[in-house]
Design a protein around this motif. Structure first.
Motif, PDB file in Angstrom:
ATOM      1  N   UNK A  45       0.843  -1.113   0.056  1.00 40.36           N
ATOM      2  CA  UNK A  45       0.121   0.134  -0.019  1.00 40.36           C
ATOM      3  C   UNK A  45       0.945   1.163  -0.177  1.00 40.36           C
ATOM      4  N   UNK A  46       0.380   2.323  -0.318  1.00 42.79           N
ATOM      5  CA  UNK A  46       0.955   3.594  -0.577  1.00 42.79           C
ATOM      6  C   UNK A  46       0.632   4.511   0.754  1.00 42.79           C
ATOM      7  N   UNK A  47       1.294   4.593   1.934  1.00 44.57           N
ATOM      8  CA  UNK A  47       1.071   5.637   2.936  1.00 44.57           C
ATOM      9  C   UNK A  47       1.389   6.949   2.661  1.00 44.57           C
ATOM     10  N   UNK A  48       2.164   7.146   1.587  1.00 43.01           N
ATOM     11  CA  UNK A  48       2.347   8.715   1.275  1.00 43.01           C
ATOM     12  C   UNK A  48       3.071   9.458   2.099  1.00 43.01           C
ATOM     13  N   UNK A  49       3.760   8.819   3.279  1.00 44.48           N
ATOM     14  CA  UNK A  49       4.480   9.521   4.247  1.00 44.48           C
ATOM     15  C   UNK A  49       3.603  10.525   4.988  1.00 44.48           C
ATOM     16  N   UNK A  50       2.359  10.218   5.069  1.00 39.67           N
ATOM     17  CA  UNK A  50       1.331  10.887   5.689  1.00 39.67           C
ATOM     18  C   UNK A  50       0.804  10.159   6.948  1.00 39.67           C
ATOM     19  N   UNK A  51       0.723  10.527   8.260  1.00 40.81           N
ATOM     20  CA  UNK A  51       0.492   9.571   9.245  1.00 40.81           C
ATOM     21  C   UNK A  51      -0.747   9.163   9.093  1.00 40.81           C
ATOM     22  N   UNK A  52      -2.009  10.044   8.830  1.00 40.16           N
ATOM     23  CA  UNK A  52      -3.191   9.604   8.814  1.00 40.16           C
ATOM     24  C   UNK A  52      -3.322   8.231   7.550  1.00 40.16           C
ATOM     25  N   UNK A 106      -0.828   6.104   6.630  1.00 37.88           N
ATOM     26  CA  UNK A 106      -0.470   5.269   7.376  1.00 37.88           C
ATOM     27  C   UNK A 106      -1.271   4.386   8.634  1.00 37.88           C
ATOM     28  N   UNK A 107      -1.576   5.130   9.222  1.00 44.73           N
ATOM     29  CA  UNK A 107      -2.553   4.587  10.216  1.00 44.73           C
ATOM     30  C   UNK A 107      -3.747   3.877   9.739  1.00 44.73           C
ATOM     31  N   UNK A 108      -4.553   4.526   8.623  1.00 40.43           N
ATOM     32  CA  UNK A 108      -5.391   3.611   7.930  1.00 40.43           C
ATOM     33  C   UNK A 108      -5.088   2.290   7.278  1.00 40.43           C
ATOM     34  N   UNK A 109      -3.653   2.628   6.767  1.00 46.93           N
ATOM     35  CA  UNK A 109      -3.143   1.175   6.180  1.00 46.93           C
ATOM     36  C   UNK A 109      -2.874   0.219   7.171  1.00 46.93           C
ATOM     37  N   UNK A 110      -2.496   0.509   8.286  1.00 50.45           N
ATOM     38  CA  UNK A 110      -2.276  -0.342   9.206  1.00 50.45           C
ATOM     39  C   UNK A 110      -3.449  -1.119   9.627  1.00 50.45           C
ATOM     40  N   UNK A 111      -4.464  -0.275   9.803  1.00 51.40           N
ATOM     41  CA  UNK A 111      -5.915  -1.053  10.211  1.00 51.40           C
ATOM     42  C   UNK A 111      -6.366  -2.018   9.196  1.00 51.40           C
ATOM     43  N   UNK A 112      -6.046  -1.501   7.917  1.00 53.70           N
ATOM     44  CA  UNK A 112      -6.555  -2.343   6.835  1.00 53.70           C
ATOM     45  C   UNK A 112      -5.742  -3.489   6.878  1.00 53.70           C
ATOM     46  N   UNK A 113      -4.479  -3.507   6.838  1.00 50.13           N
ATOM     47  CA  UNK A 113      -3.562  -4.731   7.184  1.00 50.13           C
ATOM     48  C   UNK A 113      -4.093  -5.674   8.240  1.00 50.13           C
ATOM     49  N   UNK A 131       1.801 -10.917   9.241  1.00 47.30           N
ATOM     50  CA  UNK A 131       3.099 -10.037   9.329  1.00 47.30           C
ATOM     51  C   UNK A 131       2.694  -8.562   8.718  1.00 47.30           C
ATOM     52  N   UNK A 132       2.918  -7.637   9.537  1.00 47.85           N
ATOM     53  CA  UNK A 132       2.961  -6.313   8.614  1.00 47.85           C
ATOM     54  C   UNK A 132       4.244  -5.417   8.603  1.00 47.85           C
ATOM     55  N   UNK A 133       4.574  -4.644   7.722  1.00 46.58           N
ATOM     56  CA  UNK A 133       5.499  -3.716   7.545  1.00 46.58           C
ATOM     57  C   UNK A 133       5.215  -2.399   7.330  1.00 46.58           C
ATOM     58  N   UNK A 134       5.782  -1.267   8.092  1.00 45.52           N
ATOM     59  CA  UNK A 134       5.265  -0.148   7.789  1.00 45.52           C
ATOM     60  C   UNK A 134       6.475   0.855   7.762  1.00 45.52           C
ATOM     61  N   UNK A 135       6.023   2.153   7.269  1.00 42.61           N
ATOM     62  CA  UNK A 135       7.155   3.087   6.855  1.00 42.61           C
ATOM     63  C   UNK A 135       7.568   3.983   7.994  1.00 42.61           C
ATOM     64  N   UNK A 136       7.000   4.940   8.312  1.00 43.75           N
ATOM     65  CA  UNK A 136       7.678   6.093   8.941  1.00 43.75           C
ATOM     66  C   UNK A 136       7.939   5.845  10.641  1.00 43.75           C
ATOM     67  N   UNK A 158       5.807   4.796  16.134  1.00 42.21           N
ATOM     68  CA  UNK A 158       5.858   5.212  17.468  1.00 42.21           C
ATOM     69  C   UNK A 158       4.375   5.519  17.760  1.00 42.21           C
ATOM     70  N   UNK A 159       3.441   5.933  16.929  1.00 40.30           N
ATOM     71  CA  UNK A 159       1.922   6.273  17.274  1.00 40.30           C
ATOM     72  C   UNK A 159       1.311   4.826  17.377  1.00 40.30           C
TER      73      UNK A 159
END
Length: 400
Positions: free
Chosen positions: A82-89, A91-98, A106-111, A116-117
Motif C-alpha cells: 500500500x501507499x502510505x504517502x508519508x502521511x500519518x493518517x 499510514x494509520x489507515x493502512x495499518x488497520x486495513x492490514x 505480518x505487517x511492515x510499515x514506513x515512518x 511510534x503512534x
C-alpha cells in the motif's frame, strides 16, 4: 512515476492492491483458507519516495517465493503493498486495513512517526510488525515484543560516526535534522544520554530545519561560523541534496558531512557532481549488484519481472522479506506443515519464531541476521563518495 509495476507474471487483484488502487466502498477482501497474507506500506508516492526500494524489495521477495519456490511451506503468499504517502493518517489507515481486512500475519510499515503512534496498538493486536524505521524508541523486546527493526538504530549509527571522528582526532561536532519524529527523536535521545560528551567530543550546534526545505543557505552560514570538525546529518536523501548544495555555496566541503543509512543514493553524486565528493554515510546493506548469493536470487526474479528500484534500499527490503518469510515458514512447520486456522495464534507463533532467528544466512546482504535482539544486525560500515561512487572506507563496525 507509476506505482503499478508491470509484472510479466502477475495476478490482477494482487497488482491492483499492490498499487493501492481499489474502488471506494470495497469492504473486506476474500481470503482463501490457506492464504498467507503479508501486508506492507511504504512511501510509494510523495516525500521520501526515492527510498521506496525497500518496500518493493520485501514485496518482490514474497513474489519470488511464489514464482520460483512454490510459496512458503507449499502455500502461496499474498503480499499486499500500500501507499502510505508519508502521511500519518494514511499510514494509520493502512495499518488497520492490514490487520483487520487483510488478516495479515505480518505487517511492515514506513515512518518513525507511524510506528511510534502505533506501538501500543501493535502490542494490543499482537501482530508481528517489521518497522522500516530504525528508532530506538520502538526497540524493546520486553515491552514491545511484537516490533522488530532491520538493523542498527539511528542512535547507534550516530555513535559509529562519532567514534570515527574521535579516532581521526576530531573534537567538535554539529548535528542537523528535519522537524519531524524521524529527525528529532534520535537526536534528542543522543543529546539527553550524553553520548557525544562520553565519546570525548563537544556538540557545538544542533540545527533543525523544515522537512520539505528547499533552501538552507542561512543554516549553512550559521554552521560555518561554528566551525565543527564534523556535521552529522539525521535526514534522508531529499534533504541531504539541499544540505550539500547549499553547503557548497558558502564554502563548506562535502567531506565535512556524514549521514545515516538513508543517505546512500545515486541521485546525490548524479545531481551534485564534484559537490558530493568526500561525503560519507553509514551503510548497513550490500549494494544492488554485489557478488553475493542473494543477488543471484534477485537476478532470477528480474529475468521475468520488472524491478522498480535497483539500489541498496531494495536490498534492505529483500533482506526483510527473507527474515519475515523464514519466521512464517518455521511457524507453519511447527504446526504440522499447515497454516493455522486461527489468525491470532498464527501471528503469535510467527512472532515467537521471529524472535528465535539467530545466525540466519541472508545471502550476504548483511553478515547474518540475529533477531533475538529484535534488530536483525548491529553491524554497519562507513561509505564515502569517490569519483561519483559510494566506496566502503571501513570494516564492519559493531554499533553496540
Amino acid at each position: 512515476m507509476s506505482i503499478i509495476r508491470a509484472l510479466k507474471v502477475s495476478v490482477l487483484a494482487g497488482t491492483l492492491f499492490a498499487a493501492g488502487v481499489f474502488a471506494p466502498g470495497i469492504g473486506k477482501t476474500a481470503v482463501a483458507a490457506q492464504d498467507v497474507s503479508v501486508c506492507l506500506w511504504g512511501t510509494i508516492t510523495g516525500p521520501d519516495a526515492i527510498l521506496n526500494g525497500m518496500s518493493y524489495g520485501a514485496r518482490d521477495y514474497f513474489e519470488y517465493l511464489n514464482q520460483f519456490k512454490g510459496g512458503l511451506a507449499g502455500q502461496k503468499v499474498r503480499p499486499l503493498l500500500l501507499d502510505g504517502r508519508y502521511k500519518l493518517d494514511e499510514e494509520l489507515k493502512s495499518y488497520r486495513r492490514c490487520v483487520d481486512q487483510e488478516q495479515a500475519v505480518f505487517v511492515s510499515g514506513w515512518s518513525t512517526g507511524a510506528v511510534k503512534a502505533l506501538r501500543d496498538q501493535i502490542e494490543q493486536d499482537q501482530i508481528p510488525f517489521m518497522a522500516q524505521s530504525h528508532s530506538s524508541e520502538v526497540l524493546d523486546p520486553v515491552k514491545l515484543p511484537y516490533i522488530f527493526i532491520p538493523g542498527p538504530t539511528y542512535e547507534q549509527q550516530m555513535v559509529i560516526a562519532l567514534r570515527a571522528l574521535k579516532l581521526q582526532g576530531g573534537k567538535t561536532v554539529a548535528v542537523m535534522h528535519p522537524d519531524n519524529e524521524y529527525g528529532r527523536g534520535p537526536v534528542n535521545v543522543v543529546r539527553q544520554s550524553g553520548l557525544i560528551e562520553k565519546t570525548g567530543l563537544k556538540l557545538v550546534d544542533t540545527i533543525e530545519f523544515p522537512f520539505d526545505t528547499q533552501d538552507l543557505t542561512a543554516q549553512m552560514l550559521r554552521l560555518k561560523s561554528r566551525n565543527p570538525d564534523m556535521v552529522y546529518v539525521q535526514a534522508s536523501t531529499p534533504q541531504l541534496l539541499v544540505i550539500l548544495r547549499d553547503a557548497a555555496k558558502v564554502g563548506l566541503p562535502a567531506k565535512l558531512f556524514i549521514g545515516n543509512m538513508y543517505n546512500i543514493s545515486a541521485a546525490i553524486p548524479e545531481q551534485l557532481g564534484k559537490g558530493a565528493e568526500g561525503f560519507r554515510t553509514i551503510q548497513i546493506y550490500a549494494d544492488f549488484g554485489a557478488d553475493i548469493p542473494a543477488m543471484k536470487e534477485i537476478d532470477t526474479f528480474r529475468a521475468k519481472n520488472e524491478i522498480a528500484k535497483q539500489d541498496v534500499y531494495y536490498m534492505k527490503g529483500w533482506f526483510q522479506g527473507i527474515v519475515m518469510a523464514k519466521a512464517i515458514e518455521n511457524a507453519i512447520a511447527k504446526n504440522g506443515g499447515k497454516v493455522p486456522d486461527d489468525i491470532r495464534s498464527f501471528r503469535k507463533a510467527v512472532r515467537d519464531e521471529m524472535a528465535g532467528l539467530h545466525g540466519l544466512d541472508v545471502g550476504g546482504i548483511v553478515p547474518e541476521a540475529n533477531y533475538d535482539t529484535h534488530q536483525g544486525t548491529t553491524l554497519a560500515r562507513i561509505a564515502e563518495i569517490r569519483d561519483g561512487k559510494y566506496v566502503p572506507v571501513s570494516d564492519w563496525i559493531d554499533a553496540r
